[in-house]
Design a protein around this motif. Structure first.
Motif, PDB file in Angstrom:
ATOM      1  N   ASP A 311      -9.824  34.423 -54.677  1.00 25.55           N
ATOM      2  CA  ASP A 311     -10.667  33.912 -53.592  1.00 25.55           C
ATOM      3  C   ASP A 311     -10.571  32.393 -53.493  1.00 25.55           C
ATOM      4  O   ASP A 311     -10.544  31.828 -52.386  1.00 25.55           O
ATOM      5  N   VAL A 312     -10.564  31.716 -54.636  1.00 23.11           N
ATOM      6  CA  VAL A 312     -10.510  30.245 -54.628  1.00 23.11           C
ATOM      7  C   VAL A 312      -9.195  29.768 -54.029  1.00 23.11           C
ATOM      8  O   VAL A 312      -9.174  28.813 -53.230  1.00 23.11           O
ATOM      9  N   ILE A 313      -8.118  30.409 -54.382  1.00 25.78           N
ATOM     10  CA  ILE A 313      -6.820  30.027 -53.827  1.00 25.78           C
ATOM     11  C   ILE A 313      -6.792  30.261 -52.320  1.00 25.78           C
ATOM     12  O   ILE A 313      -6.235  29.462 -51.552  1.00 25.78           O
ATOM     13  N   ALA A 314      -7.445  31.340 -51.878  1.00 25.91           N
ATOM     14  CA  ALA A 314      -7.425  31.685 -50.450  1.00 25.91           C
ATOM     15  C   ALA A 314      -8.363  30.820 -49.621  1.00 25.91           C
ATOM     16  O   ALA A 314      -8.012  30.390 -48.515  1.00 25.91           O
ATOM     17  N   SER A 315      -9.565  30.540 -50.146  1.00 28.70           N
ATOM     18  CA  SER A 315     -10.559  29.867 -49.294  1.00 28.70           C
ATOM     19  C   SER A 315     -11.433  28.856 -50.016  1.00 28.70           C
ATOM     20  O   SER A 315     -12.456  28.432 -49.478  1.00 28.70           O
ATOM     21  N   GLU A 389     -10.409  24.831 -62.492  1.00 30.13           N
ATOM     22  CA  GLU A 389      -9.933  25.850 -63.425  1.00 30.13           C
ATOM     23  C   GLU A 389      -9.098  26.923 -62.745  1.00 30.13           C
ATOM     24  O   GLU A 389      -8.183  27.498 -63.352  1.00 30.13           O
ATOM     25  N   LEU A 390      -9.410  27.217 -61.477  1.00 33.32           N
ATOM     26  CA  LEU A 390      -8.783  28.373 -60.814  1.00 33.32           C
ATOM     27  C   LEU A 390      -7.970  28.020 -59.600  1.00 33.32           C
ATOM     28  O   LEU A 390      -7.206  28.873 -59.090  1.00 33.32           O
ATOM     29  N   GLY A 391      -8.116  26.801 -59.061  1.00 31.54           N
ATOM     30  CA  GLY A 391      -7.434  26.445 -57.808  1.00 31.54           C
ATOM     31  C   GLY A 391      -5.935  26.196 -57.979  1.00 31.54           C
ATOM     32  O   GLY A 391      -5.426  26.045 -59.085  1.00 31.54           O
TER      33      GLY A 391
END
Length: 391
Positions: A311-315, A389-391
């Motif tokens: 989700d973080v990568i997408a939006s 951490e996740l992007g």
């Protein structure tokens, strides 16, 4: 996952209270009242006799107030109860309804010695019938299978820090005890010993269907849940140890790492029971349990939070900390709620230290008083942390 209930529905059994029977006392003692249902004094004395029989391990006395047709089932229940380290067992009569059979609703309170800091409380109901002589006897259970020791022959496995109760293979139950014995020291190191006994009780039914009976809920609600913790929450310091109820079907599909994470997570809920109140948001209680479980894993955030990472990568990161509704079984985005909650607790431990994270939990989730910042500022830091951490 924790299910906080008052009274808890997770554990309980046969019958009880605290004692007094005048043998051969006539109609007031153990005969029907003649009004179509047993009077309260009659019911209370029956419960008292059975309570004494449970604590005294007196099978003959236990079966004396059981109808012949019910005797085989009650004998198995009695033998199962003999396996438990009972420190107390009592009943409070709530109501008597109907005629013959009459339904008796009671509140059971019992404590397992060495495991419960206070009695566990649960609702129970019994069916009573009058025999030809006018004596009322137990003829059935109003909630069959709602207690683990009513679901078949019970096996008890004692670990160093755990007690495993189950109706399946003893060797399999021993595996649960091994995992639980590893979980308890992890939780102690993170949380300390205040407010719990430093031990955990697991209930392992034979199937998902049986798990649903223990939780008094549709079984499919927990089809994808490996275990839940039940018990009473509240900051009184007298809340009993919770029960970890295992879904054997989901648990069997986990890796060794997954099993350890699940039991450490649930044991954390047991340990934090007394400090968990209505003010404790689920992002803190569930996130803290995952933080304890993942703390020593050495695994990167991206591998432990794959759904949130997608989700973080997408939006981009979520706009707010996970809401309580997001943790409900089957809720959309449930995985993201757990992963975001874990990262919130990880952020706090990384920034302010593990002791401050524990203090935040014990304070009732007051970030301003504990961390020196308000919730809006904490949320902003969390969003940046999640992206980093996740992007």
């Amino acid at each position: 996952m924790a299910l906080f209930r008052s009274p808890t529905r997770a554990v309980a059994a046969a019958l009880c209270c605290a004692a007094l029977l005048l043998a051969g006392c006539g109609p007031a003692g153990d005969r029907a009242t003649g009004q179509g249902r047993p009077g309260d004094p009659v019911v209370r004395q029956l419960l008292e006799r059975r309570a004494d029989a449970v604590l005294d391990r007196d099978e003959k006395a236990y079966l004396a107030d059981v109808t012949p047709a019910r005797r085989a089932a009650e004998r198995q229940v009695f033998h199962n109860l003999e396996e438990l380290p009972l420190a107390s067992w009592s009943y409070r009569l709530v109501s008597t309804e109907g005629t013959d059979p009459a339904t008796v609703r009671v509140q059971l309170r019992y404590r397992l010695g060495g495991y419960d800091s206070a009695p566990v409380t649960t609702d129970e109901s019994l069916l009573l019938r009058a025999d030809g002589a006018g004596h009322w006897r137990v003829a059935g259970d109003g909630d069959p299978g709602g207690l683990l020791w009513e679901q078949g022959a019970l096996h008890v496995v004692r670990g160093s820090h755990s007690l495993v109760l189950g109706t399946g293979d003893r060797a399999v139950l021993a595996g649960y005890a091994t995992d639980a014995d590893q979980a308890v020291p992890q939780v102690r190191r993170a949380w300390g010993g205040k407010g719990w006994t430093g031990r955990v009780v697991l209930e392992v039914p034979s199937s998902l269907r049986r798990m649903g009976q223990l939780l008094d809920a549709p079984a499919q609600t927990y089809a994808d849940v490996a275990a839940v913790t039940t018990g009473e929450a509240g900051g009184s310091g007298t809340a009993p140890a919770g029960r970890v109820i295992v879904n054997p079907e989901a648990f069997a599909g986990l890796s060794a790492f997954g099993r350890q994470v699940v039991l450490t997570h649930e044991t954390t809920h047991v340990a934090t029971r007394a400090a968990t109140t209505s003010r404790t948001p689920l992002w803190l209680s569930e996130g803290f349990a995952d933080w304890v479980a993942y703390r020593d894993s050495g695994r990167p955030a991206a591998s432990l939070a794959p759904e949130l990472r997608r989700d973080v990568i997408a939006s981009g990161p979520p706009g707010h900390l996970p809401a309580d509704a997001g943790f409900a079984p089957g809720a959309p985005g449930q995985a993201q709620a757990y992963e975001g909650a874990w990262l919130a607790c990880r952020l706090i431990a990384d920034t302010w230290g593990a002791d401050r994270l524990v203090a935040l939990y014990r304070s009732g989730a007051d970030p301003h008083g504990t961390l020196g910042i308000g919730e809006d500022a904490l949320t902003a830091r969390w969003r940046a942390y999640v992206k980093g951490e996740l992007g």
